[in-house]
Scaffold this motif. Sequence first.
Motif, PDB file in Angstrom:
ATOM      1  N   GLY A  78      52.215  32.069  31.686  1.00  0.00           N
ATOM      2  CA  GLY A  78      51.297  31.063  31.188  1.00  0.00           C
ATOM      3  C   GLY A  78      51.612  30.660  29.767  1.00  0.00           C
ATOM      4  O   GLY A  78      52.025  31.487  28.951  1.00  0.00           O
ATOM      5  N   LEU A  79      51.455  29.377  29.484  1.00  0.00           N
ATOM      6  CA  LEU A  79      51.474  28.872  28.112  1.00  0.00           C
ATOM      7  C   LEU A  79      50.024  28.682  27.700  1.00  0.00           C
ATOM      8  O   LEU A  79      49.208  28.170  28.471  1.00  0.00           O
ATOM      9  CB  LEU A  79      52.210  27.537  28.031  1.00  0.00           C
ATOM     10  N   TRP A  80      49.709  29.095  26.470  1.00  0.00           N
ATOM     11  CA  TRP A  80      48.322  29.028  25.985  1.00  0.00           C
ATOM     12  C   TRP A  80      48.308  28.431  24.588  1.00  0.00           C
ATOM     13  O   TRP A  80      49.144  28.763  23.752  1.00  0.00           O
ATOM     14  CB  TRP A  80      47.719  30.433  25.931  1.00  0.00           C
ATOM     15  N   TRP A  81      47.333  27.555  24.343  1.00  0.00           N
ATOM     16  CA  TRP A  81      47.212  26.988  23.007  1.00  0.00           C
ATOM     17  C   TRP A  81      45.797  26.444  22.804  1.00  0.00           C
ATOM     18  O   TRP A  81      45.017  26.339  23.743  1.00  0.00           O
ATOM     19  CB  TRP A  81      48.252  25.910  22.770  1.00  0.00           C
ATOM     20  N   ALA A  82      45.501  26.129  21.546  1.00  0.00           N
ATOM     21  CA  ALA A  82      44.218  25.545  21.178  1.00  0.00           C
ATOM     22  C   ALA A  82      44.461  24.658  19.971  1.00  0.00           C
ATOM     23  O   ALA A  82      45.472  24.807  19.268  1.00  0.00           O
ATOM     24  CB  ALA A  82      43.197  26.629  20.845  1.00  0.00           C
ATOM     25  N   GLU A  83      43.563  23.712  19.743  1.00  0.00           N
ATOM     26  CA  GLU A  83      43.721  22.845  18.585  1.00  0.00           C
ATOM     27  C   GLU A  83      43.738  23.676  17.306  1.00  0.00           C
ATOM     28  O   GLU A  83      44.467  23.369  16.368  1.00  0.00           O
ATOM     29  CB  GLU A  83      42.600  21.803  18.558  1.00  0.00           C
ATOM     30  N   ASP A  84      42.933  24.704  17.258  1.00  0.00           N
ATOM     31  CA  ASP A  84      42.962  25.683  16.173  1.00  0.00           C
ATOM     32  C   ASP A  84      43.405  26.999  16.795  1.00  0.00           C
ATOM     33  O   ASP A  84      42.654  27.619  17.544  1.00  0.00           O
ATOM     34  CB  ASP A  84      41.572  25.821  15.546  1.00  0.00           C
TER      35      ASP A  84
END
Length: 205
Positions: A78-84
């Motif tokens: 999985g690739l995971w990210w958030a704006e912050d």
Amino acid sequence: MTVKVDFKRVNEGYRAKHGEFRILRLPVTQYLMIDGQGDPNIVPAYTQALETIYPVAYKLKFASKNDGRDYVVPPLEGLWWAEDMASFTTRRDKNKWYWTLMLMVPEWHNAQDVENAIQVAQSKRNLPCADQLRLDTLDEGQSVQTLHLGAYDDEGPVLQQMHENFIPGHGLQPTGKHHEIYLGDPRKVASSKLRTILRQPVISL
């Protein structure tokens, strides 16, 4: 006799040690991918993505085996990210997470093979995210990774150490998305015994 390839044994990207951060360079790799957003423990989209990506991956594997090239279906990634990114690394605010579920596809498969696998899988069962499934490549290049032992919710301190100490301490800067490789199945293994590779693509300053 057909030799079954286990990519966890032959691909360098599936190797990591607990307590050790390692810098490696990864080749361009193709994956089945489905994008989503939100807490994976709550949003239906996450379960639906799993219910779509696995049947197609196994149909690809069986078609390849019939053609004389057998392999073990690689682990879920999985690739995971958030704006912050603090919402991911420290606060762990899962409602703000974006993700891409992935299963690696051997280089000898192409888009037509995937389309055929989707059609065969759909003839057997409903694939809730079939229209969102795609074959795409990932070019991470230079990356840092380590092996996390334990529950997913306990990853925070390891990620902090990676991003705040190891990466800048080696003259590197994060680029791209946080990448996880799940070597254990949470349905079959106690959370304390889960094994997860944590990876961050980087560039040299």
